[in-house]
Scaffold this motif. Sequence first.
Motif, PDB file in Angstrom:
ATOM      1  N   THR A 210       3.103  -9.614  -8.734  1.00 41.98           N
ATOM      2  CA  THR A 210       4.896  -9.481  -8.073  1.00 41.98           C
ATOM      3  C   THR A 210       4.684 -11.125  -6.850  1.00 41.98           C
ATOM      4  OG1 THR A 210       4.821  -8.713  -6.859  1.00 41.98           O
ATOM      5  CG2 THR A 210       6.025  -7.983  -8.481  1.00 41.98           C
ATOM      6  N   ASP A 211       5.237 -11.745  -6.747  1.00 41.94           N
ATOM      7  CA  ASP A 211       5.227 -12.781  -5.910  1.00 41.94           C
ATOM      8  C   ASP A 211       4.199 -11.977  -4.393  1.00 41.94           C
ATOM      9  OD1 ASP A 211       5.540 -14.677  -7.491  1.00 41.94           O
ATOM     10  OD2 ASP A 211       7.926 -15.313  -6.542  1.00 41.94           O
ATOM     11  N   GLN A 212       4.701 -11.141  -4.616  1.00 40.56           N
ATOM     12  CA  GLN A 212       4.448  -9.943  -2.946  1.00 40.56           C
ATOM     13  C   GLN A 212       3.299  -9.870  -2.880  1.00 40.56           C
ATOM     14  OE1 GLN A 212       7.365  -9.633  -4.384  1.00 40.56           O
ATOM     15  NE2 GLN A 212       8.015 -11.016  -3.479  1.00 40.56           N
ATOM     16  N   THR A 213       2.330  -9.525  -3.932  1.00 40.08           N
ATOM     17  CA  THR A 213       1.230  -8.559  -4.732  1.00 40.08           C
ATOM     18  C   THR A 213      -0.142  -8.992  -5.066  1.00 40.08           C
ATOM     19  OG1 THR A 213       1.488  -8.010  -6.993  1.00 40.08           O
ATOM     20  CG2 THR A 213       2.330  -6.109  -5.598  1.00 40.08           C
ATOM     21  N   ARG A 214       0.507  -9.959  -5.625  1.00 37.50           N
ATOM     22  CA  ARG A 214      -0.880 -11.217  -5.556  1.00 37.50           C
ATOM     23  C   ARG A 214      -1.475 -12.209  -4.493  1.00 37.50           C
ATOM     24  NH1 ARG A 214      -0.741 -14.313  -9.926  1.00 37.50           N
ATOM     25  NH2 ARG A 214       1.676 -14.323 -10.098  1.00 37.50           N
ATOM     26  N   GLY A 215      -2.941 -11.106  -4.992  1.00 40.04           N
ATOM     27  CA  GLY A 215      -3.736 -11.377  -3.840  1.00 40.04           C
ATOM     28  C   GLY A 215      -4.164 -10.102  -2.387  1.00 40.04           C
ATOM     29  N   LEU A 216      -2.926  -9.498  -2.604  1.00 37.35           N
ATOM     30  CA  LEU A 216      -2.589  -8.656  -2.053  1.00 37.35           C
ATOM     31  C   LEU A 216      -3.730  -7.733  -0.688  1.00 37.35           C
ATOM     32  CD1 LEU A 216      -0.680  -7.210   0.213  1.00 37.35           C
ATOM     33  CD2 LEU A 216      -0.886  -5.422  -2.035  1.00 37.35           C
ATOM     34  N   LEU A 217      -4.855  -7.801  -2.281  1.00 35.01           N
ATOM     35  CA  LEU A 217      -5.881  -6.895  -1.226  1.00 35.01           C
ATOM     36  C   LEU A 217      -6.887  -8.498  -1.271  1.00 35.01           C
ATOM     37  CD1 LEU A 217      -6.244  -3.622  -3.503  1.00 35.01           C
ATOM     38  CD2 LEU A 217      -5.782  -4.518  -1.372  1.00 35.01           C
ATOM     39  N   ASP A 218      -7.003  -8.791   0.271  1.00 33.97           N
ATOM     40  CA  ASP A 218      -8.115  -9.797   0.130  1.00 33.97           C
ATOM     41  C   ASP A 218      -9.509  -9.192   0.655  1.00 33.97           C
ATOM     42  OD1 ASP A 218      -6.774  -9.512   2.464  1.00 33.97           O
ATOM     43  OD2 ASP A 218      -5.447 -11.268   2.678  1.00 33.97           O
ATOM     44  N   ALA A 219      -9.543 -10.551   1.288  1.00 30.20           N
ATOM     45  CA  ALA A 219     -11.532 -10.217   2.331  1.00 30.20           C
ATOM     46  C   ALA A 219     -11.420  -8.860   3.065  1.00 30.20           C
ATOM     47  CB  ALA A 219     -11.707 -11.437   2.479  1.00 30.20           C
ATOM     48  N   SER A 220     -10.402  -9.709   3.508  1.00 29.70           N
ATOM     49  CA  SER A 220      -9.903  -8.742   5.169  1.00 29.70           C
ATOM     50  C   SER A 220      -9.521  -7.326   4.766  1.00 29.70           C
ATOM     51  CB  SER A 220      -8.742  -9.567   6.314  1.00 29.70           C
ATOM     52  OG  SER A 220      -7.355  -9.227   5.650  1.00 29.70           O
ATOM     53  N   ARG A 221      -8.180  -6.468   3.696  1.00 27.34           N
ATOM     54  CA  ARG A 221      -8.150  -5.750   3.334  1.00 27.34           C
ATOM     55  C   ARG A 221      -9.438  -5.270   2.600  1.00 27.34           C
ATOM     56  NH1 ARG A 221      -2.127  -7.423   2.615  1.00 27.34           N
ATOM     57  NH2 ARG A 221      -0.993  -6.831   4.534  1.00 27.34           N
ATOM     58  N   LEU A 222      -9.522  -5.544   2.156  1.00 27.32           N
ATOM     59  CA  LEU A 222     -10.842  -5.098   1.399  1.00 27.32           C
ATOM     60  C   LEU A 222     -11.734  -4.230   2.751  1.00 27.32           C
ATOM     61  CD1 LEU A 222     -11.503  -7.086  -1.821  1.00 27.32           C
ATOM     62  CD2 LEU A 222     -11.314  -4.917  -1.537  1.00 27.32           C
ATOM     63  N   THR A 223     -12.136  -5.067   3.611  1.00 23.88           N
ATOM     64  CA  THR A 223     -12.515  -4.054   4.539  1.00 23.88           C
ATOM     65  C   THR A 223     -12.332  -3.004   5.405  1.00 23.88           C
ATOM     66  OG1 THR A 223     -11.811  -5.344   6.433  1.00 23.88           O
ATOM     67  CG2 THR A 223     -13.255  -6.674   5.285  1.00 23.88           C
ATOM     68  N   LEU A 224     -11.164  -2.493   4.582  1.00 25.10           N
ATOM     69  CA  LEU A 224     -10.099  -1.436   5.800  1.00 25.10           C
ATOM     70  C   LEU A 224     -10.685  -0.380   4.487  1.00 25.10           C
ATOM     71  CD1 LEU A 224      -6.906  -2.264   6.369  1.00 25.10           C
ATOM     72  CD2 LEU A 224      -8.566  -2.057   7.937  1.00 25.10           C
ATOM     73  N   LEU A 225     -11.657  -0.443   3.161  1.00 25.95           N
ATOM     74  CA  LEU A 225     -11.729   0.458   2.418  1.00 25.95           C
ATOM     75  C   LEU A 225     -12.601   1.790   3.472  1.00 25.95           C
ATOM     76  CD1 LEU A 225     -11.359  -1.317  -0.812  1.00 25.95           C
ATOM     77  CD2 LEU A 225      -9.831   0.691  -0.274  1.00 25.95           C
ATOM     78  N   PRO A 226     -13.237   2.426   3.144  1.00 28.59           N
ATOM     79  CA  PRO A 226     -14.232   3.106   3.463  1.00 28.59           C
ATOM     80  C   PRO A 226     -15.138   2.643   3.508  1.00 28.59           C
ATOM     81  CG  PRO A 226     -12.881   5.127   3.079  1.00 28.59           C
ATOM     82  CD  PRO A 226     -12.091   3.611   2.635  1.00 28.59           C
ATOM     83  N   THR A 227     -16.964   3.005   4.026  1.00 26.81           N
ATOM     84  CA  THR A 227     -17.774   2.417   3.223  1.00 26.81           C
ATOM     85  C   THR A 227     -18.409   3.278   2.479  1.00 26.81           C
ATOM     86  OG1 THR A 227     -18.600   1.198   6.109  1.00 26.81           O
ATOM     87  CG2 THR A 227     -20.343   1.538   3.857  1.00 26.81           C
ATOM     88  N   GLY A 228     -18.390   2.902   1.016  1.00 18.37           N
ATOM     89  CA  GLY A 228     -18.839   3.957  -0.577  1.00 18.37           C
ATOM     90  C   GLY A 228     -17.555   4.185  -0.803  1.00 18.37           C
TER      91      GLY A 228
END
Length: 318
Positions: A210-228
């Motif tokens: 949707t317009d709200q979810t397009r590009g939601l997981l950008d570079a900054s949000r991907l850094t929140l995922l645990p290492t590995g």
Amino acid sequence: MMAHSVLVTRRLAPGVLDRLTSSCEVIAHDNDLPMPRGDLLAAACGRTAVLTTLDDAVDAEFLDAAGPGLRIVANHAVGAHNINLTACAARDVIVTNTPGVLTSATADLTMALLLAAARRLGEGERWLRSGRKWAWAPNFLLGVELSGTPLGILGMGRIGKAIARRARGFDMPVSYHNRRPIPDQLDARWLPLDELLSSAHILVVSCPLTDQTRGLLDASRLTLLPTGAILVSITAGVVDEVALAEALDREALFAAAIDNHTNEPEVAPGLLRQERVVLSPHLGSATVRTRQAMGNLAIDNILAVLAGKDPLTEIKPK
């Protein structure tokens, strides 16, 4: 002469089109590739109904080309991001989709992608097919066990719930993020988005585009995922694929798997060169039974509307 003229923009699963040709004049694009835009607009002219796929943009230009006789656009998909719902509503054109019938097949494929990424099956198969020497060794192509690994699901709709049920069979604790919590029928925790990302050692992206979810997981949000962590996406456009490739380059993530691609049929070059990315060509609903069910549901909607009845799965603008 048949009263209704229907355009079908793509070759359908075996046997599906027969139900439509028996009662309507059908103009079918008998090809697995999308219709070129000019051909699509020309073919839409004067049709009462059009059965579309996600590659067919239904916008003001399309509606102008179709003309005032168009009554329904039946999308052969669970999504409808290819359709301008507001423009259709303004012209009293009904829009339908095919929800529900593809849930099981898509959830099954999601688990297949997850297993392939976690256990490095793509790497292993390429190794063998290349003829490279190999031998069993304690440290050879080590992967990640699913049992006990926290799973985060972004988008707990029909497909998300089906994935959660399958994950329970692997003893995976499940958390999820939706716009709002759902009744707790799956023993799954609702979390705010950033908290979900920071706790999900495996993340499945199954929310609609949707317009709200397009590009939601950008570079900054991907850094929140645990290492590995492992990321599996079955929705196009939500994950920044360039940023995902860069995270894999940094070894911030263990692996990824992508079924729906942002610029289909093109695949992000950065992902193509990644050994630990499993890539599939939009196969979520690709079983004979499911594709026949999707085609039949689209045709059921068309026949209902042309008979003056209510559609089964109408979509309206929000």
